[in-house]
Design a protein around this motif. Structure first.
Motif, PDB file in Angstrom:
ATOM      1  N   ILE A  65       0.843  -1.198   0.000  1.00 44.07           N
ATOM      2  CA  ILE A  65       0.000   0.000   0.000  1.00 44.07           C
ATOM      3  C   ILE A  65       0.880   1.251   0.000  1.00 44.07           C
ATOM      4  O   ILE A  65       0.645   2.189  -0.774  1.00 44.07           O
ATOM      5  CB  ILE A  65      -0.957  -0.003   1.213  1.00 44.07           C
ATOM      6  N   ALA A  66       1.894   1.271   0.846  1.00 41.43           N
ATOM      7  CA  ALA A  66       2.803   2.426   0.908  1.00 41.43           C
ATOM      8  C   ALA A  66       3.491   2.630  -0.445  1.00 41.43           C
ATOM      9  O   ALA A  66       3.628   3.774  -0.910  1.00 41.43           O
ATOM     10  CB  ALA A  66       3.829   2.238   2.018  1.00 41.43           C
ATOM     11  N   TYR A  67       3.910   1.544  -1.071  1.00 38.79           N
ATOM     12  CA  TYR A  67       4.554   1.648  -2.383  1.00 38.79           C
ATOM     13  C   TYR A  67       3.618   2.321  -3.384  1.00 38.79           C
ATOM     14  O   TYR A  67       3.993   3.281  -4.058  1.00 38.79           O
ATOM     15  CB  TYR A  67       4.966   0.264  -2.890  1.00 38.79           C
ATOM     16  N   TRP A  68       2.394   1.822  -3.503  1.00 36.93           N
ATOM     17  CA  TRP A  68       1.471   2.363  -4.503  1.00 36.93           C
ATOM     18  C   TRP A  68       1.046   3.783  -4.169  1.00 36.93           C
ATOM     19  O   TRP A  68       0.985   4.642  -5.048  1.00 36.93           O
ATOM     20  CB  TRP A  68       0.260   1.447  -4.681  1.00 36.93           C
ATOM     21  N   GLU A  69       0.750   4.049  -2.906  1.00 37.85           N
ATOM     22  CA  GLU A  69       0.256   5.378  -2.548  1.00 37.85           C
ATOM     23  C   GLU A  69       1.366   6.416  -2.507  1.00 37.85           C
ATOM     24  O   GLU A  69       1.214   7.507  -3.056  1.00 37.85           O
ATOM     25  CB  GLU A  69      -0.482   5.320  -1.217  1.00 37.85           C
ATOM     26  N   ASN A  70       2.475   6.111  -1.859  1.00 34.86           N
ATOM     27  CA  ASN A  70       3.535   7.105  -1.665  1.00 34.86           C
ATOM     28  C   ASN A  70       4.407   7.296  -2.895  1.00 34.86           C
ATOM     29  O   ASN A  70       4.825   8.413  -3.193  1.00 34.86           O
ATOM     30  CB  ASN A  70       4.406   6.741  -0.461  1.00 34.86           C
ATOM     31  N   GLU A  71       4.701   6.219  -3.601  1.00 33.45           N
ATOM     32  CA  GLU A  71       5.602   6.330  -4.744  1.00 33.45           C
ATOM     33  C   GLU A  71       4.883   6.537  -6.068  1.00 33.45           C
ATOM     34  O   GLU A  71       5.489   7.012  -7.027  1.00 33.45           O
ATOM     35  CB  GLU A  71       6.499   5.090  -4.821  1.00 33.45           C
ATOM     36  N   ASN A  72       3.609   6.159  -6.126  1.00 30.75           N
ATOM     37  CA  ASN A  72       2.884   6.231  -7.396  1.00 30.75           C
ATOM     38  C   ASN A  72       1.598   7.040  -7.326  1.00 30.75           C
ATOM     39  O   ASN A  72       0.946   7.227  -8.348  1.00 30.75           O
ATOM     40  CB  ASN A  72       2.557   4.807  -7.883  1.00 30.75           C
ATOM     41  N   GLY A  73       1.197   7.465  -6.130  1.00 29.12           N
ATOM     42  CA  GLY A  73      -0.037   8.234  -5.980  1.00 29.12           C
ATOM     43  C   GLY A  73      -1.290   7.443  -6.305  1.00 29.12           C
ATOM     44  O   GLY A  73      -2.303   8.007  -6.703  1.00 29.12           O
ATOM     45  N   VAL A  74      -1.227   6.135  -6.136  1.00 26.56           N
ATOM     46  CA  VAL A  74      -2.350   5.254  -6.462  1.00 26.56           C
ATOM     47  C   VAL A  74      -2.976   4.743  -5.163  1.00 26.56           C
ATOM     48  O   VAL A  74      -2.322   4.016  -4.412  1.00 26.56           O
ATOM     49  CB  VAL A  74      -1.889   4.060  -7.329  1.00 26.56           C
ATOM     50  N   PRO A  75      -4.229   5.110  -4.886  1.00 29.43           N
ATOM     51  CA  PRO A  75      -4.898   4.575  -3.696  1.00 29.43           C
ATOM     52  C   PRO A  75      -5.032   3.053  -3.769  1.00 29.43           C
ATOM     53  O   PRO A  75      -5.332   2.501  -4.828  1.00 29.43           O
ATOM     54  CB  PRO A  75      -6.274   5.240  -3.731  1.00 29.43           C
ATOM     55  N   PHE A  76      -4.789   2.408  -2.649  1.00 28.08           N
ATOM     56  CA  PHE A  76      -4.817   0.948  -2.571  1.00 28.08           C
ATOM     57  C   PHE A  76      -5.466   0.592  -1.241  1.00 28.08           C
ATOM     58  O   PHE A  76      -4.937   0.925  -0.189  1.00 28.08           O
ATOM     59  CB  PHE A  76      -3.388   0.409  -2.646  1.00 28.08           C
ATOM     60  N   GLU A  77      -6.609  -0.070  -1.282  1.00 27.91           N
ATOM     61  CA  GLU A  77      -7.317  -0.458  -0.076  1.00 27.91           C
ATOM     62  C   GLU A  77      -7.442  -1.975   0.004  1.00 27.91           C
ATOM     63  O   GLU A  77      -7.628  -2.638  -1.008  1.00 27.91           O
ATOM     64  CB  GLU A  77      -8.729   0.144  -0.031  1.00 27.91           C
ATOM     65  N   VAL A  78      -7.352  -2.498   1.218  1.00 31.10           N
ATOM     66  CA  VAL A  78      -7.532  -3.919   1.468  1.00 31.10           C
ATOM     67  C   VAL A  78      -8.657  -4.060   2.497  1.00 31.10           C
ATOM     68  O   VAL A  78      -8.617  -3.430   3.552  1.00 31.10           O
ATOM     69  CB  VAL A  78      -6.240  -4.578   2.005  1.00 31.10           C
ATOM     70  N   PHE A  79      -9.657  -4.858   2.168  1.00 31.03           N
ATOM     71  CA  PHE A  79     -10.789  -5.115   3.052  1.00 31.03           C
ATOM     72  C   PHE A  79     -10.684  -6.551   3.555  1.00 31.03           C
ATOM     73  O   PHE A  79     -10.797  -7.493   2.768  1.00 31.03           O
ATOM     74  CB  PHE A  79     -12.108  -4.913   2.311  1.00 31.03           C
ATOM     75  N   LEU A  80     -10.422  -6.718   4.844  1.00 34.55           N
ATOM     76  CA  LEU A  80     -10.317  -8.041   5.455  1.00 34.55           C
ATOM     77  C   LEU A  80     -11.662  -8.364   6.076  1.00 34.55           C
ATOM     78  O   LEU A  80     -12.002  -7.872   7.152  1.00 34.55           O
ATOM     79  CB  LEU A  80      -9.203  -8.037   6.521  1.00 34.55           C
ATOM     80  N   MET A  81     -12.441  -9.169   5.409  1.00 32.66           N
ATOM     81  CA  MET A  81     -13.794  -9.494   5.832  1.00 32.66           C
ATOM     82  C   MET A  81     -13.770 -10.734   6.712  1.00 32.66           C
ATOM     83  O   MET A  81     -13.324 -11.791   6.280  1.00 32.66           O
ATOM     84  CB  MET A  81     -14.683  -9.737   4.611  1.00 32.66           C
ATOM     85  N   GLN A  82     -14.214 -10.571   7.962  1.00 32.19           N
ATOM     86  CA  GLN A  82     -14.209 -11.713   8.873  1.00 32.19           C
ATOM     87  C   GLN A  82     -15.496 -11.817   9.644  1.00 32.19           C
ATOM     88  O   GLN A  82     -16.262 -10.937   9.716  1.00 32.19           O
ATOM     89  CB  GLN A  82     -13.032 -11.644   9.839  1.00 32.19           C
TER      90      GLN A  82
END
Length: 160
Positions: free
Chosen positions: A143-160
């Motif tokens: 997530i840090a790679y995509w958001e900080n280095e590329n400006g691409v939002p990246f979300e992960v939804f852990l459904m439990q």
């Protein structure tokens, strides 16, 4: 190929708003702001979150079936299919991280991963909780790679 990022890195998606309506959402990473959302849900809600994300213009949404991820190998196979990894994917953790920080074969302005039945991920591994913790650490780095280095939002939804 990444197309122009349409959202700021800290944008709250409509899918996240829907997740808040569906169930309890926690982000328990030492007080740090995170785009990893842990959601207690009913059975049908994971697909609803995926559906909402898949209808965001420019967003690549992937649905991971946790019940098919009882082992490391099962997870790698499931996510490689969902993320359309190339044939040369080596089916190991180093290759997974490399592919997750490449994704040149996809076109997107943001990314969402919905992992259903997260609590059963790696249940056949010797230390399933440790494996899930390691996976979440990888996700934070990706997530840090995509958001900080590329400006691409990246979300992960852990459904439990």
């Amino acid at each position: 190929m990444v197309t122009g990022a349409g959202w700021g890195a800290r944008h709250t998606s409509n899918a996240f708003i829907k997740a808040l309506q569906i169930g309890k959402v926690t982000n328990n990473y030492n007080g740090e702001e995170s785009m990893i959302h842990r959601i207690e849900k009913a059975r049908q809600d994971a697909y609803e979150i995926f559906y909402q994300n898949s209808h965001v213009p420019g967003r690549y949404a992937a649905y991971i079936r946790g019940t098919r991820c009882a082992t490391d190998a099962g997870f790698l196979k499931e996510i490689s299919a969902a993320m359309q990894f190339p044939d040369y994917f080596g089916e190991n953790w180093n290759a997974w991280e490399e592919c997750m920080t490449d994704l040149d074969w996809l076109s997107f302005s943001s990314i969402a991963l919905v992992i259903d039945d997260y609590e059963v991920l790696f249940e056949e591994e010797k230390e399933p909780e440790d494996s899930r913790r390691i996976l979440e650490t990888y996700f934070k780095e990706i997530i840090a790679y995509w958001e900080n280095e590329n400006g691409v939002p990246f979300e992960v939804f852990l459904m439990q």
